[in-house]
Write an enzyme that holds these catalytic residues in place. Sequence first.
Site, PDB file in Angstrom:
ATOM      1  N   HIS A  87       0.832  -1.200   0.000  1.00 51.58           N
ATOM      2  CA  HIS A  87       0.000   0.000   0.000  1.00 51.58           C
ATOM      3  C   HIS A  87       0.875   1.262   0.000  1.00 51.58           C
ATOM      4  O   HIS A  87       0.741   2.129  -0.863  1.00 51.58           O
ATOM      5  CB  HIS A  87      -0.919  -0.018   1.226  1.00 51.58           C
ATOM      6  CG  HIS A  87      -1.849   1.156   1.323  1.00 51.58           C
ATOM      7  ND1 HIS A  87      -3.153   1.109   0.920  1.00 51.58           N
ATOM      8  CD2 HIS A  87      -1.649   2.420   1.770  1.00 51.58           C
ATOM      9  CE1 HIS A  87      -3.725   2.292   1.099  1.00 51.58           C
ATOM     10  NE2 HIS A  87      -2.824   3.117   1.627  1.00 51.58           N
ATOM     11  N   GLU A  88       1.790   1.326   0.947  1.00 51.61           N
ATOM     12  CA  GLU A  88       2.633   2.533   1.051  1.00 51.61           C
ATOM     13  C   GLU A  88       3.578   2.633  -0.147  1.00 51.61           C
ATOM     14  O   GLU A  88       3.883   3.730  -0.610  1.00 51.61           O
ATOM     15  CB  GLU A  88       3.407   2.554   2.375  1.00 51.61           C
ATOM     16  CG  GLU A  88       2.538   2.531   3.646  1.00 51.61           C
ATOM     17  CD  GLU A  88       1.457   3.605   3.709  1.00 51.61           C
ATOM     18  OE1 GLU A  88       1.591   4.653   3.042  1.00 51.61           O
ATOM     19  OE2 GLU A  88       0.442   3.385   4.420  1.00 51.61           O
ATOM     20  N   HIS A 147       1.725   4.378  -2.827  1.00 53.43           N
ATOM     21  CA  HIS A 147       1.791   5.834  -2.638  1.00 53.43           C
ATOM     22  C   HIS A 147       3.172   6.344  -3.068  1.00 53.43           C
ATOM     23  O   HIS A 147       3.303   7.379  -3.706  1.00 53.43           O
ATOM     24  CB  HIS A 147       1.598   6.191  -1.160  1.00 53.43           C
ATOM     25  CG  HIS A 147       0.166   6.157  -0.684  1.00 53.43           C
ATOM     26  ND1 HIS A 147      -0.815   6.911  -1.261  1.00 53.43           N
ATOM     27  CD2 HIS A 147      -0.433   5.482   0.342  1.00 53.43           C
ATOM     28  CE1 HIS A 147      -1.971   6.705  -0.612  1.00 53.43           C
ATOM     29  NE2 HIS A 147      -1.753   5.837   0.361  1.00 53.43           N
ATOM     30  N   GLU A 155      -4.756   7.742  -3.128  1.00 56.71           N
ATOM     31  CA  GLU A 155      -5.228   6.480  -2.558  1.00 56.71           C
ATOM     32  C   GLU A 155      -5.509   5.446  -3.656  1.00 56.71           C
ATOM     33  O   GLU A 155      -5.391   4.247  -3.433  1.00 56.71           O
ATOM     34  CB  GLU A 155      -6.480   6.755  -1.706  1.00 56.71           C
ATOM     35  CG  GLU A 155      -6.840   5.678  -0.731  1.00 56.71           C
ATOM     36  CD  GLU A 155      -5.807   5.443   0.376  1.00 56.71           C
ATOM     37  OE1 GLU A 155      -4.893   6.272   0.566  1.00 56.71           O
ATOM     38  OE2 GLU A 155      -5.919   4.397   1.039  1.00 56.71           O
TER      39      GLU A 155
HETATM   40 ZN    ZN Z   1      -3.235   5.183   1.778  1.00 54.63          ZN
END
Ligand code: ZN
Length: 503
Positions: free
Chosen positions: A267-268, A271, A297
């Site tokens: 997830h990170e 980003h 996101e």
């Molecule tokens: Zn996030």
Amino acid sequence: MESTTAYSELLRRVRESALLESCAGLLGWDERTYMPQRGSAHRAEQMALLARLGHEMLTAPVLGELLATVEASPLGKDAESDTAANVREIRRQYDRAVKLSNELVEELARVTTRAQQAWQEARQADDFAAFQPWLEKVVALLRQKAQAIGYTSVPYDALLDEYEPGATTAEITQVFAALRADLVPLVSAIAASKMRPRRELLERDYPLEQQERFGREAATAIGFDFESGRLDVTTHPFCSGLGPGDCRITTRYNVHHFNEAFFGILHEAGHGIYEQGLPAEHFGAPLGTAASLGIHESQSRLWENQVGRSRPFWEHFFPRAQRAFPSALGDVALDDFLFAINDVRPSFIRVEADEATYNMHIILRFELEQALVSGDLQPADVPGAWNEKFKQFFGLTPPSAAKGCLQDIHWSMGGIGYFPTYTLGNLYAAQFMERARQDLGNLDGEFRAGRFGGLKGWLNAKIHRSGQRHRAGALCRRVTDRPLSHRPFMTYLREKFGPLYGI
Ligand code: ZN
């Protein structure tokens, strides 16, 4: 002053304030990773100084004059030009900043710092009454803030705009209503299914060092550049893009739960890949800045869920996972593992929710926040309203405020208007991915072979490199030829969960 000179001076000033902001970002990263505990009071002073200097730079009258000079000139008249995009977004940022008095900005900073402390204690003690006075103060200040900024239809628009520039409550309400109408029957069908994954597979022994090595391997494979980034440990994971060549991601490890660190890292890293893909030559200007939190996101959830929880991804990575965690996964079949990481069931806590029910948590918050900001809901009535809605959405009643309205930090931070961006991210991710599959052909075959560069390159070209050239809604139309819709996301969920749950 000549307009080209005014434009360069304008850019010089916004770059300088972005540099200052990235200094604060680095101090913030340090605070959450390595800072010794006793450094916190001094760090608060450093952060407050930088915040004040930053606000001064952004609200300097000369900035307004420079903007006016450029806007009155032929420069930027071509709406598609770099100049037009930069001027449009600097104007937006400047107008928002000058409408807020120094007193209101300072009072919000002061109240939310203390409210966060109060929230932490209240959640620990499961005591909503202890947080209520702080929630009242925060809501009152945010209502003032919305009035100061101004809006055309509802005050919530003014708050939402901070995180999702240009989005309106009305548009989001429409998309979320359509999503909810389709999601509820899917979630009920899954709940009624007799098929259940073996969740214990993920709760076996996953040694920390192997988790870190395996997480780094996956982040590298999907395209996070460790020569321009770092991975460290923190309590609440985040990604901080400090500027060209320096993006910090963080995670937390749980030796008895595979998902937390691994999917957190993906997830990170998602980003981070966005931050690393922003055009370095535009650092500090809107063209070098992410489009919105919803688009941000979408990038994290695309890699975490659309890719990272897919079968082709694990056809490549599962044998590697078995070698990394022989005692936990040596005797596990790929199908059982895949089902376990795609477990769907209603639960109380948003951050632990699966891909399908997650969005119901967001819709609930979106509705309550609007009522708080409009004044239809009093902070004192939040626990009752929360539980009533929760029962209606999930068929469950939260056993405590800690597992109900006290679970998230956002309101104590003054972040009303932030939650919808999470679900927007899920929807954008599905719509982008649907288009990427059309454009790129056999993506699953690529994933099976451990190749993710095609997708990353597509995202770089279509989304990352445009910075804030287009607002989120317009970017979505340009990339996918359609406005944002809940349909690609629903199709994705049905195709994934239908076979798993036999529905
Ligand atoms: Zn996030």
